[in-house]
Design an enzyme around this catalytic site. Structure first.
Site, mmCIF file in Angstrom:
data_model
loop_
_atom_site.group_PDB
_atom_site.id
_atom_site.type_symbol
_atom_site.label_atom_id
_atom_site.label_comp_id
_atom_site.label_asym_id
_atom_site.label_seq_id
_atom_site.Cartn_x
_atom_site.Cartn_y
_atom_site.Cartn_z
ATOM 1 N N ASN A 84 0.815 -1.227 0.000
ATOM 2 C CA ASN A 84 0.000 0.000 0.000
ATOM 3 C C ASN A 84 0.843 1.268 0.000
ATOM 4 O OD1 ASN A 84 -2.725 -1.192 0.221
ATOM 5 N ND2 ASN A 84 -1.905 -1.988 2.144
ATOM 6 N N SER A 109 5.667 10.965 7.377
ATOM 7 C CA SER A 109 5.247 10.867 8.785
ATOM 8 C C SER A 109 6.386 11.135 9.751
ATOM 9 C CB SER A 109 4.714 9.451 9.027
ATOM 10 O OG SER A 109 4.530 9.210 10.400
ATOM 11 N N TYR A 146 6.496 0.798 9.291
ATOM 12 C CA TYR A 146 5.675 1.875 8.712
ATOM 13 C C TYR A 146 6.562 3.088 8.423
ATOM 14 C CZ TYR A 146 2.628 5.990 8.976
ATOM 15 O OH TYR A 146 2.018 7.208 8.741
ATOM 16 N N LYS A 150 7.622 5.124 4.887
ATOM 17 C CA LYS A 150 7.514 6.572 4.630
ATOM 18 C C LYS A 150 8.854 7.128 4.168
ATOM 19 C CE LYS A 150 3.226 7.069 5.300
ATOM 20 N NZ LYS A 150 2.350 7.515 4.195
HETATM 21 N N1 LIG Z 1 -3.428 11.073 10.704
HETATM 22 C C1 LIG Z 1 -2.173 11.405 11.058
HETATM 23 O O1 LIG Z 1 -1.958 11.984 12.142
HETATM 24 C C2 LIG Z 1 -1.022 11.102 10.152
HETATM 25 C C3 LIG Z 1 -1.193 10.553 8.896
HETATM 26 N N2 LIG Z 1 -0.097 10.343 8.078
HETATM 27 C C4 LIG Z 1 -0.256 9.800 6.735
HETATM 28 O O2 LIG Z 1 -1.305 10.484 6.067
HETATM 29 C C5 LIG Z 1 -1.989 9.592 5.208
HETATM 30 C C6 LIG Z 1 -3.470 9.603 5.539
HETATM 31 O O3 LIG Z 1 -3.615 9.167 6.874
HETATM 32 P P1 LIG Z 1 -5.032 9.150 7.602
HETATM 33 O O4 LIG Z 1 -5.982 10.019 6.856
HETATM 34 O O5 LIG Z 1 -4.789 9.394 9.028
HETATM 35 O O6 LIG Z 1 -5.415 7.627 7.428
HETATM 36 P P2 LIG Z 1 -6.864 6.999 7.147
HETATM 37 O O7 LIG Z 1 -6.740 5.535 7.357
HETATM 38 O O8 LIG Z 1 -7.897 7.756 7.882
HETATM 39 O O9 LIG Z 1 -7.028 7.295 5.597
HETATM 40 C C7 LIG Z 1 -6.284 6.602 4.630
HETATM 41 C C8 LIG Z 1 -7.169 6.420 3.419
HETATM 42 O O10 LIG Z 1 -6.388 5.773 2.407
HETATM 43 C C9 LIG Z 1 -7.164 4.757 1.824
HETATM 44 N N3 LIG Z 1 -6.269 3.711 1.353
HETATM 45 C C10 LIG Z 1 -5.418 2.964 2.079
HETATM 46 N N4 LIG Z 1 -4.742 2.123 1.284
HETATM 47 C C11 LIG Z 1 -5.176 2.355 0.020
HETATM 48 C C12 LIG Z 1 -4.861 1.793 -1.238
HETATM 49 N N5 LIG Z 1 -3.974 0.801 -1.363
HETATM 50 N N6 LIG Z 1 -5.482 2.289 -2.333
HETATM 51 C C13 LIG Z 1 -6.418 3.278 -2.215
HETATM 52 N N7 LIG Z 1 -6.767 3.833 -1.052
HETATM 53 C C14 LIG Z 1 -6.146 3.376 0.059
HETATM 54 C C15 LIG Z 1 -8.096 4.249 2.938
HETATM 55 O O11 LIG Z 1 -9.264 3.643 2.390
HETATM 56 C C16 LIG Z 1 -8.374 5.528 3.708
HETATM 57 O O12 LIG Z 1 -9.562 6.170 3.248
HETATM 58 C C17 LIG Z 1 -1.347 8.228 5.381
HETATM 59 O O13 LIG Z 1 -0.419 8.027 4.334
HETATM 60 C C18 LIG Z 1 -0.643 8.339 6.705
HETATM 61 O O14 LIG Z 1 0.490 7.487 6.756
HETATM 62 C C19 LIG Z 1 1.169 10.644 8.491
HETATM 63 C C20 LIG Z 1 1.400 11.136 9.742
HETATM 64 C C21 LIG Z 1 0.320 11.412 10.673
HETATM 65 O O1 LIG Z 2 2.077 8.568 11.046
HETATM 66 C C1 LIG Z 2 1.225 8.584 11.903
HETATM 67 O O2 LIG Z 2 1.451 9.308 13.039
HETATM 68 C C2 LIG Z 2 0.386 9.653 13.922
HETATM 69 C C3 LIG Z 2 1.021 10.044 15.247
HETATM 70 O O3 LIG Z 2 1.775 8.959 15.739
HETATM 71 P P1 LIG Z 2 1.501 8.350 17.172
HETATM 72 O O4 LIG Z 2 2.568 7.311 17.338
HETATM 73 O O5 LIG Z 2 1.653 9.485 18.152
HETATM 74 O O6 LIG Z 2 0.099 7.812 17.207
HETATM 75 C C4 LIG Z 2 -0.589 8.483 14.063
HETATM 76 O O7 LIG Z 2 -1.640 8.812 14.929
HETATM 77 C C5 LIG Z 2 -1.104 8.143 12.675
HETATM 78 O O8 LIG Z 2 -2.023 7.077 12.712
HETATM 79 C C6 LIG Z 2 0.051 7.712 11.814
HETATM 80 O O9 LIG Z 2 -0.374 7.533 10.471
#
Ligand SMILES: NC(=O)C1=CN([C@@H]2O[C@H](COP(=O)(O)OP(=O)(O)OC[C@H]3O[C@@H](n4cnc5c(N)ncnc54)[C@H](O)[C@@H]3O)[C@@H](O)[C@H]2O)C=CC1
Ligand SMILES: O=C1O[C@H](COP(=O)(O)O)[C@@H](O)[C@H](O)[C@H]1O
Length: 247
Positions: A84, A109, A146, A150
Site C-alpha cells: 500500500n 510521517s 511503517y 515513509k
Molecule cells: N493522521 C495522522 O496523524 C497522520 C497521517 N499520516 C499519513 O497520512 C496519510 C493519511 O492518513 P489518515 O488520513 O490518518 O489515514 P486513514 O486511514 O484515515 O485514511 C487513509 C485512506 O487511504 C485509503 N487507502 C489505504 N490504502 C489504500 C490503497 N492501497 N489504495 C487506495 N486507497 C487506500 C483508505 O481507504 C483511507 O480512506 C497516510 O499516508 C498516513 O500514513 C502521516 C502522519 C500522521
Molecule cells: O504517522 C502517523 O502518526 C500519527 C502520530 O503517531 P503516534 O505514534 O503518536 O500515534 C498516528 O496517529 C497516525 O495514525 C500515523 O499515520
C-alpha cells in the site's frame, strides 16, 4: 489560483481535514479504495493505488497530486506497507510523470524519524524548554516498518524529481487530531497538527513553487521538537494553532 488536484486517500482523516478547509478552493478529483459515504465536491474514483490502469486514468488533466492513500498504522506489518505505501507510491509517481503532473505532495510521517526519540532525549524532548530540533535535513531514522515505508516514499520522490523534474514536497505529518491536541500525551501535543493548519499547509503545497522538499507538518506548538522553518520558507506556511493554547 485554483488548480486541478488529485487527492488520494480522500476518505480518510487527513483528507477530511484538507477538504474541510479547501473544498471550494480547487478543482478536485478523489481516489480511494473505499467508496464515498458522503457527497464529495468532485469526481470520486474508487480504486486501489496499486492499480496502474485506474491510477493513470485518474491522473488525466491533473496539475497537483496530494498522495495520502496508504496504511497509516505505526504497527502495520511489512506486507501491507510494502504494497500500500511503497508500491502504491511508486505507482502514483510513474503515472504522475507520464501525465506531466507539476507537483506531488506526499504524506510522510513523524515515524520516518521516530528513532531520534531515544531514551536519553525523552521525555525532555517533548517539553517547552528543550532546544533539540529536527529540521528535515537529517537522514531518516524510522522506529518501525511503517516509518521505513515513509522514508522509502520520500526517496521515491527524490528519484522521480531528479530523473524527471517533477516538483516534490514530503510532509512529515505529526499528530492530526480534530478540535484539540491529544490529551495526556506530551509527544502528541508536541507534534499536534490542527485541522485548520493541515488544510492551509496542503494548500501551500498546491500553490507554492519548489523543487524537492522535506518539511514538518505540525502546528506552531510551544512544545515542538520539529522545526517548521523550512515549511515557512519553502511553502509560505503560516500556522495559526498551538497546542499550548489548549492546556
Ligand atoms: N493522521 C495522522 O496523524 C497522520 C497521517 N499520516 C499519513 O497520512 C496519510 C493519511 O492518513 P489518515 O488520513 O490518518 O489515514 P486513514 O486511514 O484515515 O485514511 C487513509 C485512506 O487511504 C485509503 N487507502 C489505504 N490504502 C489504500 C490503497 N492501497 N489504495 C487506495 N486507497 C487506500 C483508505 O481507504 C483511507 O480512506 C497516510 O499516508 C498516513 O500514513 C502521516 C502522519 C500522521
Ligand atoms: O504517522 C502517523 O502518526 C500519527 C502520530 O503517531 P503516534 O505514534 O503518536 O500515534 C498516528 O496517529 C497516525 O495514525 C500515523 O499515520
Amino acid at each position: 489560483m485554483a488548480q486541478s488536484v488529485l487527492l488520494t486517500g480522500a476518505a480518510g482523516r487527513v483528507g477530511d481535514a484538507i477538504l474541510g478547509g479547501l473544498a471550494h478552493e480547487h478543482e478536485w478529483r478523489f481516489l480511494d479504495r473505499d467508496p464515498p459515504t458522503e457527497e464529495y465536491p468532485g469526481e470520486f474514483v474508487v480504486a486501489d493505488v496499486t492499480d496502474e490502469t485506474s491510477v493513470r486514468d485518474a491522473m488525466d488533466g491533473i496539475d497537483v497530486v496530494i498522495h495520502l492513500a496508504g496504511d497509516p498504522r505505526p504497527e502495520a506489518p511489512w506486507d501491507s506497507v510494502l504494497t500500500n505505501n511503497i508500491d502504491g507510491t511508486r505507482t502514483i509517481y510513474e503515472a504522475a510523470v507520464d501525465a506531466d503532473v507539476e507537483k506531488v505532495a506526499f504524506a510522510s510521517s513523524n515515524h520516518a524519524v521516530g528513532a531520534f526519540e531515544t531514551d536519553e532525549r525523552t521525555p525532555g524532548l517533548y517539553r517547552v524548554h528543550d532546544e533539540f530540533r529536527l529540521d528535515g535535513t537529517e537522514l531518516p531514522r524510522p522506529g518501525n516498518l511503517y516509518g521505513v515505508s515513509k522514508a522509502a516514499g520520500e526517496t521515491l520522490g527524490r528519484y522521480y524529481h531528479d530523473e524527471y523534474g517533477i516538483s516534490v514536497v514530503n510532509v512529515r505529518i505529526g499528530n492530526l487530531t480534530k478540535g484539540h491536541p491529544p490529551i495526556d500525551y506530551e509527544r502528541g501535543q508536541a507534534m499536534w497538527l490542527s485541522y485548520r493548519d493541515c488544510a492551509h499547509l496542503f494548500d501551500r503545497c498546491i500553490e507554492a513553487d519548489y523543487e524537492y522538499e522535506i518539511v514538518y507538518g505540525i502546528s506552531d506548538n510551544d512544545r515542538k521538537y520539529y522545526s517548521i522553518d523550512r515549511a515557512r520558507e519553502a511553502l509560505g506556511y503560516e500556522p495559526q494553532d498551538n497546542s499550548a493554547e489548549h492546556d
